[in-house]
Design a protein around this motif. Structure first.
Motif, PDB file in Angstrom:
ATOM      1  N   HIS A  10      36.862   8.180  48.299  1.00  0.00           N
ATOM      2  CA  HIS A  10      37.638   8.012  49.532  1.00  0.00           C
ATOM      3  C   HIS A  10      36.822   8.496  50.716  1.00  0.00           C
ATOM      4  CE1 HIS A  10      38.361  12.243  48.608  1.00  0.00           C
ATOM      5  NE2 HIS A  10      38.677  12.422  49.873  1.00  0.00           N
ATOM      6  N   GLN A  11      37.325   8.197  51.879  1.00  0.00           N
ATOM      7  CA  GLN A  11      36.718   8.700  53.107  1.00  0.00           C
ATOM      8  C   GLN A  11      37.842   9.006  54.085  1.00  0.00           C
ATOM      9  OE1 GLN A  11      35.255   5.913  56.031  1.00  0.00           O
ATOM     10  NE2 GLN A  11      35.543   4.230  54.586  1.00  0.00           N
ATOM     11  N   HIS A  12      37.482   9.774  55.104  1.00  0.00           N
ATOM     12  CA  HIS A  12      38.420  10.075  56.181  1.00  0.00           C
ATOM     13  C   HIS A  12      37.821   9.482  57.457  1.00  0.00           C
ATOM     14  CE1 HIS A  12      40.199  12.896  53.335  1.00  0.00           C
ATOM     15  NE2 HIS A  12      38.975  13.305  53.097  1.00  0.00           N
ATOM     16  N   ALA A  13      38.486   8.485  57.997  1.00  0.00           N
ATOM     17  CA  ALA A  13      37.882   7.735  59.096  1.00  0.00           C
ATOM     18  C   ALA A  13      37.592   8.591  60.326  1.00  0.00           C
ATOM     19  CB  ALA A  13      38.797   6.567  59.475  1.00  0.00           C
ATOM     20  N   ASP A  14      38.466   9.532  60.597  1.00  0.00           N
ATOM     21  CA  ASP A  14      38.325  10.273  61.859  1.00  0.00           C
ATOM     22  C   ASP A  14      38.163  11.770  61.703  1.00  0.00           C
ATOM     23  OD1 ASP A  14      38.679   7.941  63.498  1.00  0.00           O
ATOM     24  OD2 ASP A  14      40.790   7.983  62.930  1.00  0.00           O
TER      25      ASP A  14
ATOM     26  N   LYS B 162      33.155  12.598  58.958  1.00  0.00           N
ATOM     27  CA  LYS B 162      34.091  11.467  58.948  1.00  0.00           C
ATOM     28  C   LYS B 162      33.357  10.177  58.613  1.00  0.00           C
ATOM     29  CE  LYS B 162      33.654  11.473  63.979  1.00  0.00           C
ATOM     30  NZ  LYS B 162      34.354  11.878  65.199  1.00  0.00           N
TER      31      LYS B 162
ATOM     32  N   GLU C 129      31.954   8.234  52.523  1.00  0.00           N
ATOM     33  CA  GLU C 129      32.654   8.164  51.247  1.00  0.00           C
ATOM     34  C   GLU C 129      32.185   9.277  50.320  1.00  0.00           C
ATOM     35  OE1 GLU C 129      33.785   3.925  49.712  1.00  0.00           O
ATOM     36  OE2 GLU C 129      31.702   3.917  50.436  1.00  0.00           O
TER      37      GLU C 129
ATOM     38  N   THR D  79      44.758  15.031  58.290  1.00  0.00           N
ATOM     39  CA  THR D  79      44.021  14.519  57.128  1.00  0.00           C
ATOM     40  C   THR D  79      44.887  14.345  55.891  1.00  0.00           C
ATOM     41  OG1 THR D  79      41.992  15.586  57.908  1.00  0.00           O
ATOM     42  CG2 THR D  79      42.055  14.956  55.595  1.00  0.00           C
TER      43      THR D  79
ATOM     44  N   GLY E 277      42.292  10.382  51.845  1.00  0.00           N
ATOM     45  CA  GLY E 277      41.683   9.595  52.903  1.00  0.00           C
ATOM     46  C   GLY E 277      42.304   8.220  53.039  1.00  0.00           C
ATOM     47  N   ASP E 278      41.438   7.232  53.037  1.00  0.00           N
ATOM     48  CA  ASP E 278      41.894   5.849  53.240  1.00  0.00           C
ATOM     49  C   ASP E 278      42.447   5.219  51.960  1.00  0.00           C
ATOM     50  OD1 ASP E 278      39.315   6.072  52.124  1.00  0.00           O
ATOM     51  OD2 ASP E 278      38.842   4.021  52.675  1.00  0.00           O
ATOM     52  N   VAL E 279      42.384   5.968  50.857  1.00  0.00           N
ATOM     53  CA  VAL E 279      42.853   5.430  49.584  1.00  0.00           C
ATOM     54  C   VAL E 279      44.161   6.137  49.208  1.00  0.00           C
ATOM     55  CG1 VAL E 279      42.318   5.112  47.145  1.00  0.00           C
ATOM     56  CG2 VAL E 279      40.474   5.056  48.847  1.00  0.00           C
TER      57      VAL E 279
ATOM     58  N   THR F  82      48.099  10.673  45.583  1.00  0.00           N
ATOM     59  CA  THR F  82      48.147  11.144  46.958  1.00  0.00           C
ATOM     60  C   THR F  82      49.358  12.051  47.179  1.00  0.00           C
ATOM     61  OG1 THR F  82      47.124   9.090  47.725  1.00  0.00           O
ATOM     62  CG2 THR F  82      48.253  10.450  49.370  1.00  0.00           C
TER      63      THR F  82
END
Lengths: 120, 120
Positions: free
Chosen positions: A43-47, A80, A83, A102, A106-108, A113
């Motif tokens: 996953h990643q955290h966009a911001d 940010k 991945e 957060t 993240g984006d997944v 979650t």
């Protein structure tokens, strides 16, 4: 009320894995503790940049181009948009620092979650 | 470049007291390390919460209405606007987390105020 936080005491209050608990807040961020074992999800955290500080055990953080191995007393900031895929071969205790916005996956968003803010 | 940070290694790279070194940044904050011994100055940060996490030793943080004693493995968040006075009877290693705008002596600028951003 200003109270100190003892990490060992807080870690004794929960057992479930990959479920971060909030133990402090400052400015726009939460300080969280989590117990990790096994593999998480890419996953990643966009911001949001995220800090992983290992309190116990060895945490492997897989990036797309290489791996970072964190031992007790070591931390890394994942910027940010990067991945990452945390892996704990044995149980790991970690302190996380991240903006209140957060989501840990993240984006997944999966069944793993956790969307609640759980203080301990 | 994403690099991990080993606290013990970073602490070995400087000796001067009350002179925080930056070891990481995330979002709008710096992660800093400092060696403390003796008394600092009463100060506050008008707009910034500050986290003190003790890595070694015992840190007394005097507030106007009471004292907080932090041992290794303990942290406290001093909210913005709260006057505090750190005292280290023996040498203390501390990890600080604070917004990039924070001056370590807060609203009190003395000859001990460090205004440079020193990475280590």
């Amino acid at each position: 009320m200003i109270s100190k936080v003892n990490l060992a005491e807080k870690f004794s209050l929960f057992e479930d894995l990959w479920h971060p608990r909030v133990v402090g807040e400052l400015n726009d961020s939460y300080v969280k503790l989590a117990k990790l074992s096994g593999e998480f999800v890419w996953h990643q955290h966009a911001d949001e940049d995220e800090m992983f500080f290992v309190i116990k055990g060895t945490l492997l953080i897989r990036l797309r181009d290489r791996d970072i191995t964190l031992e007790k007393g070591e931390f890394v900031v994942i910027p940010k948009g990067v991945e990452h895929f945390p892996i704990a071969k044995e149980e790991v205790y970690v302190l996380l620092l991240e903006p209140k916005s957060t989501l840990h996956t993240g984006d997944v968003v999966t069944e793993r979650t956790v969307t609640t803010i759980d203080w301990v």
